[in-house]
Design a protein around this motif. Structure first.
Motif, PDB file in Angstrom:
ATOM      1  N   ALA A  51       1.391  -1.486   0.039  1.00 32.77           N
ATOM      2  CA  ALA A  51       0.412  -0.586  -0.152  1.00 32.77           C
ATOM      3  C   ALA A  51       0.925   1.568   0.129  1.00 32.77           C
ATOM      4  O   ALA A  51       0.385   2.237   0.097  1.00 32.77           O
ATOM      5  N   LEU A  52       2.092   1.130   0.544  1.00 27.61           N
ATOM      6  CA  LEU A  52       3.001   2.365   0.311  1.00 27.61           C
ATOM      7  C   LEU A  52       3.219   3.434  -0.544  1.00 27.61           C
ATOM      8  O   LEU A  52       2.822   4.254  -0.690  1.00 27.61           O
ATOM      9  N   PRO A  53       3.041   2.736  -1.896  1.00 23.12           N
ATOM     10  CA  PRO A  53       3.135   3.908  -3.259  1.00 23.12           C
ATOM     11  C   PRO A  53       1.534   4.512  -3.061  1.00 23.12           C
ATOM     12  O   PRO A  53       1.602   5.471  -4.097  1.00 23.12           O
ATOM     13  N   VAL A  54       0.406   4.307  -2.703  1.00 21.57           N
ATOM     14  CA  VAL A  54      -0.584   4.573  -3.505  1.00 21.57           C
ATOM     15  C   VAL A  54      -0.601   5.599  -1.435  1.00 21.57           C
ATOM     16  O   VAL A  54      -1.294   7.237  -2.050  1.00 21.57           O
ATOM     17  N   ILE A  55      -0.549   4.879  -0.762  1.00 24.10           N
ATOM     18  CA  ILE A  55      -0.316   6.151   0.396  1.00 24.10           C
ATOM     19  C   ILE A  55       0.471   7.291   0.291  1.00 24.10           C
ATOM     20  O   ILE A  55       0.673   8.636   0.805  1.00 24.10           O
ATOM     21  N   HIS A  56       1.667   6.965  -0.041  1.00 26.06           N
ATOM     22  CA  HIS A  56       2.859   8.081  -0.990  1.00 26.06           C
ATOM     23  C   HIS A  56       1.853   9.085  -1.742  1.00 26.06           C
ATOM     24  O   HIS A  56       2.251  10.753  -1.502  1.00 26.06           O
ATOM     25  N   THR A  57       1.238   8.505  -2.054  1.00 27.01           N
ATOM     26  CA  THR A  57       0.339   9.986  -3.519  1.00 27.01           C
ATOM     27  C   THR A  57      -0.927  10.406  -2.352  1.00 27.01           C
ATOM     28  O   THR A  57      -1.093  11.187  -2.794  1.00 27.01           O
ATOM     29  N   SER A  58      -1.714   9.207  -1.841  1.00 26.19           N
ATOM     30  CA  SER A  58      -2.659  10.051  -0.897  1.00 26.19           C
ATOM     31  C   SER A  58      -2.202  10.980   0.164  1.00 26.19           C
ATOM     32  O   SER A  58      -3.122  11.532   0.196  1.00 26.19           O
ATOM     33  N   LEU A  59      -1.295  10.282   0.420  1.00 26.06           N
ATOM     34  CA  LEU A  59      -0.746  11.371   1.712  1.00 26.06           C
ATOM     35  C   LEU A  59       0.557  12.700   1.420  1.00 26.06           C
ATOM     36  O   LEU A  59       0.786  12.818   2.961  1.00 26.06           O
ATOM     37  N   ASP A  60       1.104  12.247   0.250  1.00 25.74           N
ATOM     38  CA  ASP A  60       2.104  12.964   0.048  1.00 25.74           C
ATOM     39  C   ASP A  60       2.930  12.907   0.939  1.00 25.74           C
ATOM     40  O   ASP A  60       3.891  13.560   1.648  1.00 25.74           O
ATOM     41  N   ALA A  61       3.523  11.644   1.136  1.00 26.71           N
ATOM     42  CA  ALA A  61       4.382  10.855   1.959  1.00 26.71           C
ATOM     43  C   ALA A  61       5.908  11.350   0.987  1.00 26.71           C
ATOM     44  O   ALA A  61       6.060  10.428   0.630  1.00 26.71           O
TER      45      ALA A  61
END
Length: 501
Positions: A51-61
């Motif tokens: 899920a990290l690539p999606v969270i990277h985009t969703s939360l601008d992490a």
């Protein structure tokens, strides 16, 4: 009584006796009750990886924040496990186990509701605190709930479930992210926690160990020391390895851990009784488990993202492509648990760690080659999966093999703590190697950084195989166990003698 319960039926082909069916049924229910929360806790170690690539985009992490989303959980998990075990010995292991499940479940809901990267990092740390009471007490409660004759098999299955929870994290995470959302990877813990609590209270008996004060200074020294080291390693490439903050973190972390060891050697209620490390089977199992965790956890973190970032797979497709690695422990770990009483744990541990080192080396040598296709990686993934299955159950058996029941909780929690610390350090170290080789979260640059990171992991796990060679030959072999007290009277007598020994 034990002979009556374990002897085969006199009539060839006759169905199991009612007593035997009750024993087997009780063992199965106890195994489910102890393993279900443990699976949930270990799953969340790496459920975020796909899920990290999606969270990277969703939360601008940032990449650093992505590391802390995993490491916040792992470090809280590692830092508080021994404390949770100590409190469990005092107030009741089942009571502490249930409290951990409640905290973990509530923190899972909070993680699902997080709207920023710092919020998710914070809720993941609370999740890890709840998991700290789950993992070590799960094995201790299981060992006390099943007959001695079934214990090796039960621990083998438990080890398989533990390994499966870690290994299936990327698969389940990818499926949920693709099918629902990244938040749902946390929501799934809520119904599991609701079901687990009444089941545990119904089938797992309460137990206690030796009551001793919690070593709060020791806990603070250990937790801050490990945090300082991981923080410095994570910051190394961005801030510079010679920068004041990184050098101070490394030196401070080492000094704090040195202070922790001094404290444990001089207090009358140590958080980690250093005498345990005089038992060779325990110290070898713990050392090899640390090296295994450093190598494997860091690469799972990187490899799950490689399938998406560099090879273009969706989260679910990436998770499925880890199955040659993740499915093997489900089959191999229970078999290893059954074989260990015949051959001992040493050959299984050495073979398991050696196969994982070979599998990682295979992947590392291929990962940046031109024209790489997924099928090229499959043999390496299979070797890692079989090796992981051979490692989990024998390692758990070795940790408890030469310890009395009153030390099971502490021994299990110390070993699990070391493994979790290894996982956090592994992610920090191998991501540092990845970044130092100019690896980035882009299709073109990801493989460049991944190759040296995977080869470094192979070398680390290979050293773990060499450490496993120091395991006593007889450890885990049937008939070679040290004497452990079976009754409350024996336990009280042994405990009373310990200060004089």
């Amino acid at each position: 009584m034990s002979e009556a319960l374990t002897a085969p039926d006199a009539t060839h082909g006759a169905p199991p006796s009612p007593v035997r069916r009750r024993v087997l049924g009780g063992t199965a229910i106890a195994l489910v009750a102890a393993s279900l929360p443990m699976f949930m806790a270990t799953l969340d170690n790496l459920v975020m990886t796909t899920a990290l690539p999606v969270i990277h985009t969703s939360l601008d992490a940032s990449l650093e924040q992505l590391q802390w989303m995993v490491n916040a959980y792992t470090l809280a998990f590692a830092s508080l496990m021994i404390a949770a075990s100590t409190l469990g010995d005092r107030i009741g292991r089942r009571r502490m186990f249930v409290a951990g499940i409640v905290v973990f479940t509530l923190a899972s809901a909070a993680s699902a509701l997080a709207t920023t990267a710092p919020m998710l990092i914070a809720t993941r740390a609370v999740q890890g605190a709840g998991a700290a009471a789950i993992m070590p007490l799960s094995l201790t409660l299981l060992a006390g709930a099943v007959p001695a004759a079934k214990r090796a098999l039960a621990i083998g299955v438990w080890g398989g479930v533990s390994g499966l929870g870690v290994a299936l994290g990327p698969v389940i995470g990818g499926a949920i992210v693709d099918g629902i959302s990244w938040q749902a990877i946390f929501w799934i813990n809520v119904p599991v926690g609701i079901v687990a609590v009444p089941l545990i209270r119904a089938v797992l008996p309460e137990s206690r160990g030796r009551a001793q004060r919690l070593d709060v200074p020791g806990l603070a020294l250990a937790a801050t020391g490990v945090l300082a080291l991981v923080w410095a390693i994570v910051r190394g490439n961005d801030a510079g390895w010679g920068s004041v903050e990184v050098v101070a973190g490394l030196v401070g972390g080492v000094a704090l851990l040195g202070g922790f060891l001094w404290r444990e050697a001089h207090t009358d209620h140590p958080l980690v009784p250093l005498r345990m490390f005089r038992v060779r089977s325990f110290s070898v199992a713990t050392g090899s488990a640390f090296l295994f965790s450093v190598g494997v956890f860091g690469i799972v973190f990187l490899l799950a993202q490689f399938f998406q970032v560099a090879m273009g797979f969706s989260p679910l497709q990436a998770g499925i492509r880890t199955l040659p690695w993740t499915a093997a422990p489900m089959i191999v770990a229970p078999l290893a648990g059954m074989i260990a009483p015949r051959v001992g744990v040493r050959p299984l541990l050495v073979a398991g760690l050696g196969l994982q080192a070979l599998g990682l080396a295979w992947q590392g040598l291929l990962v940046s080659s031109s024209g790489l296709v997924y099928a090229d990686l499959v043999p390496g993934l299979v070797l890692c999966g079989v090796g992981m299955g051979l490692t989990f159950a024998p390692s758990s058996t070795a940790v408890l093999a030469d310890m009395g029941p009153h030390d099971h909780g502490t021994a299990s929690s110390v070993n699990a703590t070391v493994r979790e610390i290894g996982g956090a350090l592994g992610i920090a170290v191998l991501v540092a190697v990845f970044q130092a080789a100019n690896g980035q979260l882009t299709p073109a640059a990801y493989a460049t950084g991944l190759r040296p990171a995977v080869l470094a992991a192979a070398a680390i796990v290979g050293v773990g195989a060499l450490v496993a060679l120091l395991m006593p030959r007889a450890t885990g072999r049937a008939g070679s166990e040290v004497h452990v007290p079976e009754t409350a009277e024996e336990l009280a007598a042994e405990t009373a003698l310990e200060p004089a020994l």
